[in-house]
Design a protein around this motif. Structure first.
Motif, PDB file in Angstrom:
ATOM      1  N   ALA A  26       0.810  -1.219   0.000  1.00  0.00           N
ATOM      2  CA  ALA A  26       0.000   0.000   0.000  1.00  0.00           C
ATOM      3  C   ALA A  26       0.845   1.271   0.000  1.00  0.00           C
ATOM      4  N   TYR A  30       0.863   4.098  -2.887  1.00  0.00           N
ATOM      5  CA  TYR A  30       0.563   5.470  -2.490  1.00  0.00           C
ATOM      6  C   TYR A  30       1.587   6.449  -3.057  1.00  0.00           C
ATOM      7  N   THR A 108      -4.068   2.432  -4.010  1.00  0.00           N
ATOM      8  CA  THR A 108      -3.770   2.117  -2.610  1.00  0.00           C
ATOM      9  C   THR A 108      -4.891   1.290  -2.004  1.00  0.00           C
ATOM     10  N   MET A 109      -6.136   1.686  -2.277  1.00  0.00           N
ATOM     11  CA  MET A 109      -7.283   0.928  -1.767  1.00  0.00           C
ATOM     12  C   MET A 109      -7.363  -0.459  -2.403  1.00  0.00           C
TER      13      MET A 109
END
Length: 244
Positions: A26, A30, A108-109
């Motif tokens: 993640a 990001y 990221t999600m």
């Protein structure tokens, strides 16, 4: 905390993503480091579980329990490393980490959701490698409880390489019955020279009624999956001259 889309990403948020979800990649996604993100995500939650599945399924190592622990132990260590890396990184160095040319919230999600899905999928995969329907398979090896005990005490590593995760059919005399808080009802078969540990035989709930037919002193034949000096997921074959 919301993810910002400014020229410079939030160092605090990056550190948090690394510390709590670094193995999902993640923090890399990001910062726009998509290749590193995918490598991290797939490495920890596809390659590692797949390798452990092979170790269990094909009995590559005598004792594979440590590999199950490593499945989550290694990601935790990596989280600490990744979080610490950002913690000691100065602002100038951190700025150079941000290579994103667009918004990174969605990726990221996606990384976080994919990691969760892969964890649950990995649990199912590894569970399938460990669970054997004992009623539908033939024994790989037939031997006595005394022979099992002797080989286990002589050379545990060689014993585990030879027998662990295989379906065994063994014959022996019941010397103990009881209940283990974690593994459930069991009885123990006499080992070589009255080995005090013997060979413990544990039953899943579907076969628990088998234990009601056995008492101390009975000579039995039983089938189960070997794990060290115990059999799991056992099925009683006969008590004395009586088949079950």
């Amino acid at each position: 905390m919301l993810i910002s889309y400014g020229v410079m990403k939030s160092k605090k948020l990056t550190l948090s993503l690394a510390l709590f979800a670094g193995s999902s990649g993640a923090d890399r996604f990001y910062l726009g480091q998509n290749n590193a993100g995918w490598a991290t995500l797939l490495g920890f939650w596809v390659v590692l579980p797949g390798a452990i599945w092979c170790i269990i399924k094909f009995n590559i190592f005598p004792n594979w329990e440590p590999f199950l622990l490593a499945r989550f132990g290694l990601p935790i260590v990596y989280h600490l490393y990744a979080g610490g890396r950002y913690l000691v990184m100065n602002d100038e160095k951190f700025k150079s980490q941000d290579v994103s040319n667009s918004k990174t919230f969605m990726m990221t999600m996606v990384a976080l959701v994919t990691a969760v899905a892969l964890i649950f999928g990995g649990n199912t995969l590894l569970g399938s490698a460990q669970i054997i329907d004992i009623t539908k398979v033939d024994a790989d090896i037939t031997l006595s409880a005394e022979q099992m005990s002797s080989e286990y005490r002589t050379n545990e590593d060689a014993y585990r390489k030879k027998y662990d995760n295989k379906v065994l059919q063994i014959e022996g005399i019941v010397v103990e019955t009881g209940n283990d808080f974690e593994l459930g009802n069991y009885f123990a078969l006499q080992g070589l020279n009255n080995d005090p540990f013997g060979i413990k035989c544990f039953f899943v709930k579907e076969n628990i009624k088998d234990t009601e037919q056995v008492k101390i002193g009975d000579s039995i034949i039983i089938k189960g999956v070997c794990d060290g000096n115990k059999l799991e997921n056992c099925k009683l074959i006969s008590v004395g001259d009586k088949s079950i």
